[in-house]
Enzyme design. Structure first.
Site: not given
Ligand code: NAP
Ligand code: HSE
Length: 443
Positions: A137, A208
């Site tokens: 992150g 990762k």
């Molecule tokens: P999330 O909250 O589930 O958000 C995903 C977004 O993508 C939502 O806005 C969703 O839209 C959209 N989406 C899904 N399918 C789509 C499509 N076909 N076309 C356009 N938009 C689409 O996920 P997130 O937690 O933000 O994670 C996103 C990425 O960041 C992932 O790869 C995750 O591994 C990475 N990541 C997350 C964190 C964390 O702390 N959450 C940290 C580091 C990395 P709708 O809401 O309209 O369905």
């Molecule tokens: N699911 C992941 C975690 C989000 O818990 O660390 C950040 O990559």
């Protein structure tokens, strides 16, 4: 100078966090980047949800469900991918690259599995793919490995790189909550992946550490070779016995340069409780990198959540904005090493790794039981470092008693331990399976 234009794929935890940070800190960011960075269109599935997240201030930003149109839009300079997964995200990232757009992504699954294809396509097209947010992150570990430590021969990396599992382990140990409650809390706080089995079963951490191993050792990303064990089978009794022995159990991602190859593994690991890493609690992440010149360095911070992750995405956006007019050959290579200088050092099978081991056995409390077990270990050159024997418990009507024995071994090759375990389990006096956990001294 005109602002650089961002197309945002996804407006969930990371997408919205990125938008909010860019908006709130726009003046500071502009002073650093040399020009403004502006979100000019967004693609999601649920337009109403995104609209509500954008509020009044973002009412003029076009939002639709057409990710392909966004990556084809000539007005978009940088595509920020925050959809996640390896399906539509891969198609859109590759399409953006083909269109000559730079990409910033937080998607570790995508890079761990399809990194070689994506980096090759980006190099061919002369565009950047930046991914600081994909590992730990908000902790700038990619920058550190790729730029800050380039003088070093990296020897090993060990990290707590999944916030969800660390949060669960901490909650269970400190607050005594059960696994399901701790997981539900992590999901509510936005740490967990869409599919939380990726967190619990160690897959996210493996994504990762795979990315880090490529940058640290100059090898291709090889997720399929990583050894992965999560925390779902971890027994709370081992957390307790570990504490009695002076250790804590953490889900570690480990990448180590060994004599015959590279160790690439994720598993619950006992580490001495006095180590800094053992005291990283909650959703925090921490990574120790051992370099031959610098020694050990430690990187600590929030590894998940909207704004910590956005911090890394925006840092990449500033980097790309500063560098996008530079000659592609003069940019930092995606995987730190020049693409034509990657090495084919093999990733070792788990049987070939070297570690020390925690072995828990249930035994009949009879004369000679310990002698038989230690003889089996000694015959395989496995020496014992510590031993914990619990008080006997009466377990049957005939008054027979059983007890738990915990053995801690010195370092040895895993296949030797596996052979010894099979022989120990075959003893009449040993009840059921031996629990084996790996240990790291992190010296
Ligand atoms: P999330 O909250 O589930 O958000 C995903 C977004 O993508 C939502 O806005 C969703 O839209 C959209 N989406 C899904 N399918 C789509 C499509 N076909 N076309 C356009 N938009 C689409 O996920 P997130 O937690 O933000 O994670 C996103 C990425 O960041 C992932 O790869 C995750 O591994 C990475 N990541 C997350 C964190 C964390 O702390 N959450 C940290 C580091 C990395 P709708 O809401 O309209 O369905
Ligand atoms: N699911 C992941 C975690 C989000 O818990 O660390 C950040 O990559």
């Amino acid at each position: 100078m005109e602002s650089i234009k961002i197309g945002l794929l996804g407006f969930g935890t990371v997408g919205k966090g990125t938008y909010d940070v860019l908006k709130r800190n726009q003046e500071e960011i502009k002073r650093r980047a040399g020009r403004g960075i502006e979100v000019t269109r967004i693609a999601v599935r649920d337009i109403a949800k995104a609209r509500s997240g954008l509020g009044e201030a973002g009412a003029s930003i076009p939002v639709d469900t057409d990710g392909a149109a966004l990556v084809d839009d000539p007005k978009v300079d940088i595509v920020v991918e925050t959809i996640g997964g390896t399906g539509i995200a891969r198609d859109l990232v590759l399409r953006a690259i083909r269109n000559g757009k730079h990409v910033v992504t937080a998607n570790k699954a995508l890079l761990a599995v399809h990194g070689s294809e994506i980096f090759e396509a980006a190099s061919q097209r002369g565009v950047m793919v930046a991914f600081e947010a994909a590992v730990a992150g908000g902790v700038p570990i990619i920058k550190a490995l790729r730029e800050g430590l380039t003088a070093n021969r990296i020897e090993w990396i060990a990290g707590i790189i999944n916030g969800t599992t660390n949060f669960i382990l901490s909650s269970m140990r400190e607050r005594g909550v059960d696994f399901a409650t701790a997981l539900a809390d992590a999901q509510r706080l936005g740490y967990a992946e869409t599919d939380p089995t990726f967190d619990i079963e160690g897959v996210d951490a493996a994504h990762k550490v795979t990315i880090m191993s490529a940058i640290a050792f100059g090898v291709p990303v090889q997720f399929e070779r990583a050894h992965i064990e999560g925390i779902s089978k971890l027994d709370s009794i081992d957390i307790r016995y570990a504490e009695e022995l002076g250790y804590r159990i953490k889900l570690l991602g480990i990448a180590r340069r060994a004599a015959t190859g590279i160790e690439l593994r994720v598993h619950p690991t006992l580490i001495p409780s006095k180590r800094l890493l053992a005291n990283v609690e909650g959703a925090m992440n921490a990574i120790v990198v051992q370099g031959d010149a610098v020694g050990a360095t430690l990187y600590y911070g929030k590894g998940a959540g909207a704004e910590p992750t956005a911090s890394a995405v925006v840092a990449d956006l500033v980097d790309v904005t500063r560098l996008h007019t530079a000659d592609p050959h003069n940019r930092v290579p995606h995987l730190a090493f020049q693409p034509d200088r990657l090495s084919d050092t093999p990733i070792l099978p788990i049987d070939e790794i070297t570690s020390s081991y925690y072995l828990r056995l249930r035994v009949a409390d009879v004369t000679g039981v310990l002698a038989n077990i230690t003889r089996i270990l000694a015959d395989r050159d496995i020496s014992i470092d510590a031993l914990l024997q619990k008080e006997s418990e009466e377990v049957s009507v005939d008054g027979r008693s059983e007890t738990d024995i915990v053995l801690v071994t010195h370092e040895t090759i895993e296949k030797n331990v596996n052979v010894a375990i099979a022989l120990i389990e075959a003893l009449d006096t040993v009840k059921g399976a031996v629990t084996k956990l790996r240990m790291e001294s992190l010296n």
